[in-house]
Structure formats: C-alpha cells, structure tokens
Motif scaffolding. Structure first.
Motif, PDB file in Angstrom:
ATOM      1  N   CYS A   7       0.502  -0.854  -0.372  1.00  0.00           N
ATOM      2  CA  CYS A   7      -0.337   0.190  -0.144  1.00  0.00           C
ATOM      3  C   CYS A   7       1.205   1.691  -0.165  1.00  0.00           C
ATOM      4  O   CYS A   7       2.624   1.585   0.486  1.00  0.00           O
ATOM      5  N   ALA A   8       0.407   2.052  -0.537  1.00  0.00           N
ATOM      6  CA  ALA A   8       1.448   3.728  -0.908  1.00  0.00           C
ATOM      7  C   ALA A   8       0.712   4.304  -0.293  1.00  0.00           C
ATOM      8  O   ALA A   8      -0.692   4.570  -1.635  1.00  0.00           O
ATOM      9  N   VAL A   9       0.982   5.748  -0.254  1.00  0.00           N
ATOM     10  CA  VAL A   9       0.224   6.405  -0.314  1.00  0.00           C
ATOM     11  C   VAL A   9       1.215   7.602  -0.715  1.00  0.00           C
ATOM     12  O   VAL A   9       2.093   8.227  -0.736  1.00  0.00           O
ATOM     13  N   ALA A  10       0.510   9.228  -1.666  1.00  0.00           N
ATOM     14  CA  ALA A  10       1.793  10.076  -2.939  1.00  0.00           C
ATOM     15  C   ALA A  10       0.353  11.391  -2.192  1.00  0.00           C
ATOM     16  O   ALA A  10      -0.724  11.220  -2.180  1.00  0.00           O
ATOM     17  N   VAL A  11       1.695  12.286  -1.949  1.00  0.00           N
ATOM     18  CA  VAL A  11       1.427  13.792  -1.002  1.00  0.00           C
ATOM     19  C   VAL A  11       0.460  14.776  -2.402  1.00  0.00           C
ATOM     20  O   VAL A  11       0.489  15.594  -1.539  1.00  0.00           O
ATOM     21  N   SER A  12       1.530  14.596  -2.587  1.00  0.00           N
ATOM     22  CA  SER A  12       1.386  15.502  -4.585  1.00  0.00           C
ATOM     23  C   SER A  12       1.127  14.681  -5.282  1.00  0.00           C
ATOM     24  O   SER A  12       1.216  14.111  -5.523  1.00  0.00           O
ATOM     25  N   PRO A  13       0.755  15.743  -6.850  1.00  0.00           N
ATOM     26  CA  PRO A  13       0.156  15.190  -7.514  1.00  0.00           C
ATOM     27  C   PRO A  13       0.906  14.404  -8.835  1.00  0.00           C
ATOM     28  O   PRO A  13       2.162  14.494  -8.546  1.00  0.00           O
ATOM     29  N   LEU A  14       0.276  13.533  -9.384  1.00  0.00           N
ATOM     30  CA  LEU A  14       1.202  12.401  -9.791  1.00  0.00           C
ATOM     31  C   LEU A  14       1.607  11.990 -11.375  1.00  0.00           C
ATOM     32  O   LEU A  14      -0.119  12.462 -11.497  1.00  0.00           O
ATOM     33  N   VAL A  15       2.442  12.512 -12.053  1.00  0.00           N
ATOM     34  CA  VAL A  15       1.764  12.087 -14.126  1.00  0.00           C
ATOM     35  C   VAL A  15       1.485  10.910 -13.689  1.00  0.00           C
ATOM     36  O   VAL A  15       0.173  10.154 -15.088  1.00  0.00           O
ATOM     37  N   ASP A  16       1.482   9.891 -13.121  1.00  0.00           N
ATOM     38  CA  ASP A  16       1.488   8.179 -13.435  1.00  0.00           C
ATOM     39  C   ASP A  16       0.956   7.719 -11.720  1.00  0.00           C
ATOM     40  O   ASP A  16       1.806   7.131 -12.044  1.00  0.00           O
ATOM     41  N   PRO A  17      -0.397   8.008 -11.479  1.00  0.00           N
ATOM     42  CA  PRO A  17      -0.626   7.537  -9.791  1.00  0.00           C
ATOM     43  C   PRO A  17      -0.024   5.932 -10.171  1.00  0.00           C
ATOM     44  O   PRO A  17      -0.631   5.581  -8.656  1.00  0.00           O
ATOM     45  N   LEU A  18       0.101   4.920 -10.761  1.00  0.00           N
ATOM     46  CA  LEU A  18       0.618   3.698 -10.845  1.00  0.00           C
ATOM     47  C   LEU A  18       1.690   3.607 -10.606  1.00  0.00           C
ATOM     48  O   LEU A  18       2.488   2.511 -10.767  1.00  0.00           O
ATOM     49  N   GLY A  19       2.654   4.856 -10.902  1.00  0.00           N
ATOM     50  CA  GLY A  19       4.212   4.464 -11.189  1.00  0.00           C
ATOM     51  C   GLY A  19       4.644   4.643  -9.803  1.00  0.00           C
ATOM     52  O   GLY A  19       4.205   5.156  -8.808  1.00  0.00           O
ATOM     53  N   PRO A  20       5.452   3.051  -9.348  1.00  0.00           N
ATOM     54  CA  PRO A  20       5.788   3.190  -7.749  1.00  0.00           C
ATOM     55  C   PRO A  20       6.506   4.124  -7.463  1.00  0.00           C
ATOM     56  O   PRO A  20       7.183   4.783  -6.453  1.00  0.00           O
ATOM     57  N   GLU A  21       7.742   4.951  -8.578  1.00  0.00           N
ATOM     58  CA  GLU A  21       9.015   6.121  -8.441  1.00  0.00           C
ATOM     59  C   GLU A  21       8.344   7.128  -7.024  1.00  0.00           C
ATOM     60  O   GLU A  21       9.190   7.338  -6.863  1.00  0.00           O
ATOM     61  N   ASP A  22       7.594   7.897  -7.285  1.00  0.00           N
ATOM     62  CA  ASP A  22       6.464   8.868  -6.825  1.00  0.00           C
ATOM     63  C   ASP A  22       5.982   8.230  -5.697  1.00  0.00           C
ATOM     64  O   ASP A  22       5.572  10.237  -5.213  1.00  0.00           O
ATOM     65  N   GLN A  23       6.014   7.794  -5.188  1.00  0.00           N
ATOM     66  CA  GLN A  23       4.987   7.897  -4.106  1.00  0.00           C
ATOM     67  C   GLN A  23       5.581   8.111  -3.042  1.00  0.00           C
ATOM     68  O   GLN A  23       6.457   7.469  -2.721  1.00  0.00           O
ATOM     69  N   ASP A  24       4.754   8.144  -1.717  1.00  0.00           N
ATOM     70  CA  ASP A  24       5.552   9.466  -0.726  1.00  0.00           C
ATOM     71  C   ASP A  24       6.130   8.004   0.390  1.00  0.00           C
ATOM     72  O   ASP A  24       6.708   8.406   1.257  1.00  0.00           O
ATOM     73  N   TYR A  25       4.570   7.173   0.813  1.00  0.00           N
ATOM     74  CA  TYR A  25       5.041   6.558   1.889  1.00  0.00           C
ATOM     75  C   TYR A  25       4.637   4.660   1.486  1.00  0.00           C
ATOM     76  O   TYR A  25       3.432   5.277   0.655  1.00  0.00           O
ATOM     77  N   TRP A  26       4.844   3.665   2.325  1.00  0.00           N
ATOM     78  CA  TRP A  26       4.890   2.685   1.720  1.00  0.00           C
ATOM     79  C   TRP A  26       4.736   1.625   3.290  1.00  0.00           C
ATOM     80  O   TRP A  26       5.377   2.238   4.552  1.00  0.00           O
ATOM     81  N   GLY A  27       3.553   0.760   2.693  1.00  0.00           N
ATOM     82  CA  GLY A  27       3.783   0.483   4.040  1.00  0.00           C
ATOM     83  C   GLY A  27       4.717  -1.858   3.736  1.00  0.00           C
ATOM     84  O   GLY A  27       5.693  -1.279   3.146  1.00  0.00           O
ATOM     85  N   THR A  28       4.564  -1.814   4.055  1.00  0.00           N
ATOM     86  CA  THR A  28       5.414  -2.969   4.732  1.00  0.00           C
ATOM     87  C   THR A  28       5.549  -4.484   3.765  1.00  0.00           C
ATOM     88  O   THR A  28       5.899  -5.071   3.275  1.00  0.00           O
ATOM     89  N   GLY A  29       4.380  -4.192   3.097  1.00  0.00           N
ATOM     90  CA  GLY A  29       3.620  -5.735   2.764  1.00  0.00           C
ATOM     91  C   GLY A  29       2.567  -6.607   2.967  1.00  0.00           C
ATOM     92  O   GLY A  29       3.073  -7.291   4.517  1.00  0.00           O
ATOM     93  N   THR A  30       2.142  -6.926   2.256  1.00  0.00           N
ATOM     94  CA  THR A  30       1.408  -8.613   2.540  1.00  0.00           C
ATOM     95  C   THR A  30       1.901  -9.217   1.700  1.00  0.00           C
ATOM     96  O   THR A  30       1.225  -9.453   0.111  1.00  0.00           O
ATOM     97  N   LEU A  31       2.026 -10.813   1.781  1.00  0.00           N
ATOM     98  CA  LEU A  31       2.386 -11.929   0.877  1.00  0.00           C
ATOM     99  C   LEU A  31       0.663 -12.445   0.195  1.00  0.00           C
ATOM    100  O   LEU A  31       0.124 -12.649   1.246  1.00  0.00           O
ATOM    101  N   VAL A  32       0.725 -12.575  -1.118  1.00  0.00           N
ATOM    102  CA  VAL A  32      -0.307 -13.119  -1.868  1.00  0.00           C
ATOM    103  C   VAL A  32      -0.006 -14.226  -2.267  1.00  0.00           C
ATOM    104  O   VAL A  32       0.867 -13.850  -3.710  1.00  0.00           O
ATOM    105  N   ASN A  33      -0.159 -15.330  -2.185  1.00  0.00           N
ATOM    106  CA  ASN A  33       0.409 -16.740  -2.664  1.00  0.00           C
ATOM    107  C   ASN A  33      -0.325 -17.279  -3.800  1.00  0.00           C
ATOM    108  O   ASN A  33      -1.804 -17.721  -2.786  1.00  0.00           O
ATOM    109  N   VAL A  34      -0.728 -17.592  -5.119  1.00  0.00           N
ATOM    110  CA  VAL A  34      -1.685 -18.418  -5.677  1.00  0.00           C
ATOM    111  C   VAL A  34      -1.744 -19.319  -6.151  1.00  0.00           C
ATOM    112  O   VAL A  34      -0.745 -19.532  -7.221  1.00  0.00           O
ATOM    113  N   SER A  35      -2.219 -20.217  -6.258  1.00  0.00           N
ATOM    114  CA  SER A  35      -1.949 -21.499  -7.157  1.00  0.00           C
ATOM    115  C   SER A  35      -2.339 -22.074  -8.186  1.00  0.00           C
ATOM    116  O   SER A  35      -4.077 -21.614  -7.723  1.00  0.00           O
ATOM    117  N   SER A  36      -1.934 -22.688  -8.660  1.00  0.00           N
ATOM    118  CA  SER A  36      -3.137 -22.926  -9.222  1.00  0.00           C
ATOM    119  C   SER A  36      -3.190 -24.390  -9.887  1.00  0.00           C
ATOM    120  O   SER A  36      -2.810 -25.159  -8.714  1.00  0.00           O
TER     121      SER A  36
END
Length: 123
Positions: free
Chosen positions: A94-123
């Motif tokens: 999960c990420a939060v951006a506090v400034s306008p972004l050219v690309d909201p789906l771009g990871p580079e300009d996000q300001d705050y990040w969580g530590t993540g949660t793992l999703v494992n999908v087995s076929s």
C-alpha cells in the motif's frame, strides 16, 4: 504516515482475497493511495489507485478482477481481488502520495509505503 497492510494469504487459482491498508498519521493532504505488487525477480508495479476525487485506475492485467476502495473516515484502503491467477502471486504494498502524480500507478513517486502482505496463488 505509516500504511500497514493485511489480508494476504494463500489461495487457489480462481479464488478471492481482500487486502486492507490502515493508514496511521493520515496526512492533511493526500493526492492518491494505491496498491502495488512485486513478484520475485520482477520490478514493483502499480495495481490500482484511487485519488482524492475518487478517480480510479487499474493495471490492464487486473481490470475486471480487482476493485480498489477506501473508507476515508476510517483511514482505510482496500483491494478486493477476485478470480485470482498464479501470476498474481506477489508481495502487495500500500502506498500514499501527497503530491500530484503524472502516473498514479508509478511506484517511483509515492511518498509513503507499507511493509507489504504476501499473496500466493496456486494453480
């Protein structure tokens, strides 16, 4: 500002999961919040975002299967994931951006990040 993700786990292909993100220290001004993922050996990529006007964007690979939503009163962000596929296996952030972004789906300009949660999908 500290996002904290939860809700990851293991599921079979075709199954569903709902990720949650609690954002403490919610910034006065937030431009967007989003979900990103990083699979082993791959770059981090944007999955879904929602901005302060409620506009949403999705990666092509998840359109029609994932839904992003938020509860501003509770400072919560969600990602409902349906019809999961093996290729959705990744650490989700999960990420939060506090400034306008050219690309909201771009990871580079996000300001705050969580530590993540793992999703494992087995076929």
């Amino acid at each position: 500002v500290q996002p904290v993700e939860s809700g990851g786990g293991s599921v079979q292909s075709g199954g569903s999961l709902r990720l949650s993100c609690a954002v403490s220290g919610y910034p006065y001004s937030t431009y967007s919040m989003g979900w990103f993922r990083e699979a082993p050996g791959k770059k981090r990529e944007g999955v879904a975002s929602i901005d302060s006007d409620g506009s949403v964007e999705y990666a092509e690979s998840v359109k029609g299967r994932f839904t992003i939503s938020e509860d501003i009163a509770k400072n919560m962000l969600y990602l409902q994931m349906n019809n999961l596929k093996a290729e959705d296996t990744a650490m989700y952030y999960c990420a939060v951006a506090v400034s306008p972004l050219v690309d909201p789906l771009g990871p580079e300009d996000q300001d705050y990040w969580g530590t993540g949660t793992l999703v494992n999908v087995s076929s």
